[in-house]
Design an enzyme around this catalytic site. Structure first.
Site, mmCIF file in Angstrom:
data_model
loop_
_atom_site.group_PDB
_atom_site.id
_atom_site.type_symbol
_atom_site.label_atom_id
_atom_site.label_comp_id
_atom_site.label_asym_id
_atom_site.label_seq_id
_atom_site.Cartn_x
_atom_site.Cartn_y
_atom_site.Cartn_z
ATOM 1 N N ARG A 195 0.827 -1.206 0.000
ATOM 2 C CA ARG A 195 0.000 0.000 0.000
ATOM 3 C C ARG A 195 0.871 1.271 0.000
ATOM 4 O O ARG A 195 0.569 2.258 -0.668
ATOM 5 C CB ARG A 195 -0.898 -0.033 1.242
ATOM 6 C CG ARG A 195 -1.928 1.070 1.291
ATOM 7 C CD ARG A 195 -3.015 0.718 2.285
ATOM 8 N NE ARG A 195 -3.778 1.901 2.627
ATOM 9 C CZ ARG A 195 -3.799 2.470 3.811
ATOM 10 N NH1 ARG A 195 -3.093 1.956 4.803
ATOM 11 N NH2 ARG A 195 -4.521 3.545 4.036
ATOM 12 N N HIS A 210 0.639 4.265 -2.621
ATOM 13 C CA HIS A 210 0.362 5.634 -2.164
ATOM 14 C C HIS A 210 1.497 6.588 -2.533
ATOM 15 O O HIS A 210 1.271 7.782 -2.687
ATOM 16 C CB HIS A 210 0.116 5.660 -0.652
ATOM 17 C CG HIS A 210 -1.250 5.166 -0.280
ATOM 18 N ND1 HIS A 210 -1.975 5.676 0.780
ATOM 19 C CD2 HIS A 210 -2.037 4.207 -0.828
ATOM 20 C CE1 HIS A 210 -3.143 5.042 0.861
ATOM 21 N NE2 HIS A 210 -3.187 4.148 -0.100
ATOM 22 N N ASN A 225 -3.287 8.743 4.758
ATOM 23 C CA ASN A 225 -2.101 7.921 5.017
ATOM 24 C C ASN A 225 -1.856 7.613 6.496
ATOM 25 O O ASN A 225 -0.876 6.964 6.838
ATOM 26 C CB ASN A 225 -0.850 8.607 4.458
ATOM 27 C CG ASN A 225 -0.725 8.406 2.960
ATOM 28 O OD1 ASN A 225 -1.298 7.478 2.411
ATOM 29 N ND2 ASN A 225 0.016 9.268 2.294
ATOM 30 N N HIS A 262 -5.860 -5.841 -2.721
ATOM 31 C CA HIS A 262 -6.745 -5.921 -1.552
ATOM 32 C C HIS A 262 -6.929 -7.364 -1.084
ATOM 33 O O HIS A 262 -7.709 -7.624 -0.177
ATOM 34 C CB HIS A 262 -8.113 -5.288 -1.847
ATOM 35 C CG HIS A 262 -8.073 -3.797 -1.892
ATOM 36 N ND1 HIS A 262 -9.098 -3.032 -2.396
ATOM 37 C CD2 HIS A 262 -7.106 -2.917 -1.517
ATOM 38 C CE1 HIS A 262 -8.770 -1.747 -2.318
ATOM 39 N NE2 HIS A 262 -7.560 -1.656 -1.787
#
Length: 271
Positions: free
Chosen positions: A13, A17, A45, A142
């Site tokens: 992740r 990001h 975040n 995911h």
């Protein structure tokens, strides 16, 4: 690293990001300063963690070949390793990224949100040169990780004026989520695994979308357009097809060029 089962998802992740804000330039790794609130402290975040993994890798690399490997490259390599160590595919990561010097918390609003519908998702990805296939394949990330109640609250309480619960959720699954996340949930750690095998990188995520057991609105959104629905079905039916597409899309995403200028000596601060 693997003692904490949440680390692989966190690292995957973190890379995502990073690339989605200023390209893959390691800007997500920078600490806030007295004059600047950095990306890692932006609202979207707040739950990012395991930055220490990058610090350890950087320290080791600096001791062996100083000033050669950027923090942005380390993040891309670590994301790949996180997937491979969780039972997923491995791939050759293109290298040569440079580290950026700018990191702003306010820019994290550009990250795709778990409440996005299909057109918002498509727009977010296409702005970064990523296709609908990339969207569906990367959403497969995911398969790893955990979601806090706040990120799917919208689906299980006051969904809209006619339904309290999102009707696309399978009823007994929705009931189990409501049990874990009551209306005014006060338990900070409450939530749900993103799929039923949340520490294994597999294609169960897609099978659960078809069953009405996805966690985020943005997951369910993949079944609302013909193209993306067909891809969900393809990946649900073949883990091999998913792996191939995921690798291709990860290489594409990790090549979104940033405005990096340097190779940081410490990933948390500019040189």
């Amino acid at each position: 690293m693997m003692n904490d089962k949440t680390v692989p998802a966190a690292l995957l992740r973190m890379h995502f990001h990073d690339c989605f804000i200023r390209g893959c330039d390691g800007s997500v790794l920078l600490n806030s300063t007295a004059k600047n609130k950095a990306e890692k402290d932006g609202r979207r975040n707040i739950s990012l963690h395991a930055f220490y993994v990058i610090d350890h890798a950087k320290k080791e690399l600096e001791s062996q070949c100083p000033g050669v490997v950027s923090c942005a490259d380390i993040l891309a390599l670590v994301a790949r390793d996180a997937v491979a160590l969780s039972g997923g595919p491995s791939w050759n990561v293109p290298k040569g990224r440079k580290d950026g010097r700018i990191s702003k918390a306010t820019e994290t609003v550009r990250l795709p949100d778990p409440t996005f519908n299909i057109s918002q998702l498509q727009q977010s990805f296409s702005k970064r040169g990523l296709s609908l296939e990339d969207l569906v394949a990367l959403s497969g990330g995911h398969t790893l990780g955990f979601a806090h109640c706040s990120s799917f609250q919208n689906r299980i309480h006051n969904f809209n004026s006619t339904h309290d619960v999102d009707p696309s959720l399978q009823p007994s699954f929705a009931a189990s989520l409501r049990k874990v996340c009551p209306m005014h949930n006060k338990v900070r750690s409450a939530g749900s695994g993103l799929d039923s095998s949340a520490i294994t990188f597999d294609n169960i995520y897609y099978k659960r979308i078809i069953l009405g057991k996805s966690i985020f609105s943005s997951d369910e959104a993949l079944s609302t357009a013909t193209t993306t629905k067909a891809l969900v079905s393809k990946f649900a039916n073949s883990q091999e097809e998913f792996y191939t597409a995921f690798v291709k899309s990860m290489i594409k995403m990790s090549s979104i060029s940033g405005s990096g200028k340097e190779i940081r000596l410490n990933c948390r601060v500019v040189n």
